[in-house]
Design a protein around this motif. Sequence first.
Motif, PDB file in Angstrom:
ATOM      1  N   ILE A  82      -3.535  -4.781  -9.246  1.00  0.00           N
ATOM      2  CA  ILE A  82      -3.878  -3.363  -9.132  1.00  0.00           C
ATOM      3  C   ILE A  82      -2.616  -2.536  -8.891  1.00  0.00           C
ATOM      4  CG2 ILE A  82      -5.056  -1.649  -7.691  1.00  0.00           C
ATOM      5  CD1 ILE A  82      -7.259  -3.759  -7.252  1.00  0.00           C
ATOM      6  N   LEU A  83      -1.765  -3.003  -7.998  1.00  0.00           N
ATOM      7  CA  LEU A  83      -0.506  -2.307  -7.719  1.00  0.00           C
ATOM      8  C   LEU A  83       0.387  -2.265  -8.952  1.00  0.00           C
ATOM      9  CD1 LEU A  83       0.369  -3.683  -4.155  1.00  0.00           C
ATOM     10  CD2 LEU A  83      -0.474  -1.400  -4.741  1.00  0.00           C
ATOM     11  N   TYR A  84       0.378  -3.362  -9.698  1.00  0.00           N
ATOM     12  CA  TYR A  84       1.199  -3.414 -10.920  1.00  0.00           C
ATOM     13  C   TYR A  84       0.747  -2.336 -11.900  1.00  0.00           C
ATOM     14  CZ  TYR A  84       4.187  -5.656 -14.397  1.00  0.00           C
ATOM     15  OH  TYR A  84       5.196  -5.920 -15.296  1.00  0.00           O
ATOM     16  N   MET A  85      -0.553  -2.201 -12.095  1.00  0.00           N
ATOM     17  CA  MET A  85      -1.058  -1.170 -12.986  1.00  0.00           C
ATOM     18  C   MET A  85      -0.639   0.220 -12.521  1.00  0.00           C
ATOM     19  SD  MET A  85      -2.750  -2.336 -15.615  1.00  0.00           S
ATOM     20  CE  MET A  85      -1.516  -3.651 -15.703  1.00  0.00           C
ATOM     21  N   ALA A  86      -0.656   0.417 -11.207  1.00  0.00           N
ATOM     22  CA  ALA A  86      -0.310   1.722 -10.650  1.00  0.00           C
ATOM     23  C   ALA A  86       1.149   2.087 -10.908  1.00  0.00           C
ATOM     24  CB  ALA A  86      -0.601   1.746  -9.145  1.00  0.00           C
ATOM     25  N   THR A  87       2.022   1.087 -11.055  1.00  0.00           N
ATOM     26  CA  THR A  87       3.453   1.377 -11.271  1.00  0.00           C
ATOM     27  C   THR A  87       3.717   2.020 -12.624  1.00  0.00           C
ATOM     28  OG1 THR A  87       3.961  -0.818 -12.206  1.00  0.00           O
ATOM     29  CG2 THR A  87       4.138  -0.564  -9.810  1.00  0.00           C
TER      30      THR A  87
END
Length: 242
Positions: free
Chosen positions: A216-221
């Motif tokens: 999820i954090l990766y997508m947010a980047t």
Amino acid sequence: MTLRLRFHLHYWPILTAVWISLAFIICYLVAIFDQHVHPLFPYISDTGALPPESCIFGQMLNIAACLMFITMYIRFRTVQLLEHVGFSKNYKFWNKFSNIFGFFSCLGISLVANFQETSEITVHFIGAFLAFAVGAVYCIIQAYLTWLSFSSKRLKLIRILLSLLLIPLYITTTVCSALSFKEFNENAFKWKHTDKGYTLHLFATFTEWIMAVLMILYMATFYVEFRSVKFGGLTFVLEDDK
């Protein structure tokens, strides 16, 4: 008369990350309220296996799969812009290759949503493999593309770190889950500390949640690069009757 619709692309990764997070949180809370799972680190799929949370789980993850695919496609088109400023042919190849992995990862999310473990466990596990394992490969390729790009050193290191953590987390989840169920013979939704294989179970569920959070954090980047790209917009023209 012309109606022009414009979208801020950098909102997509944030919307995707928030929506998926809400899907997991809401289903977890409903499953706990209905006493369907043990509160301490149940499997993500367990929180969406029984009604009514299974209905919420399916609907929200289907939407999440669509949002993620849109985000990945925007990323694909964004990277394409760099192909015209002197990058090698390998850059173009890996961009297309990652887009294929991204599609199958989104398909996996949809399979997990629609084929709960209580109804069709084989398809559910295939979906989980596509969502996590194939999704991890997508993240690794994107980290490589980021390393070759003009992005900041901080962003490059963050994506490399996140992507390299996903594979060992997936292996840990898979191995510990398989080993724990070999020793377990009680209610699979309500593990207790006195059950055999409980420690392995906790390792499996904990690493699964961490893996999901990291993805999820990766997508947010992607928010970072999307801020510098503008969408031309959809144009609808009303023609006068003749």
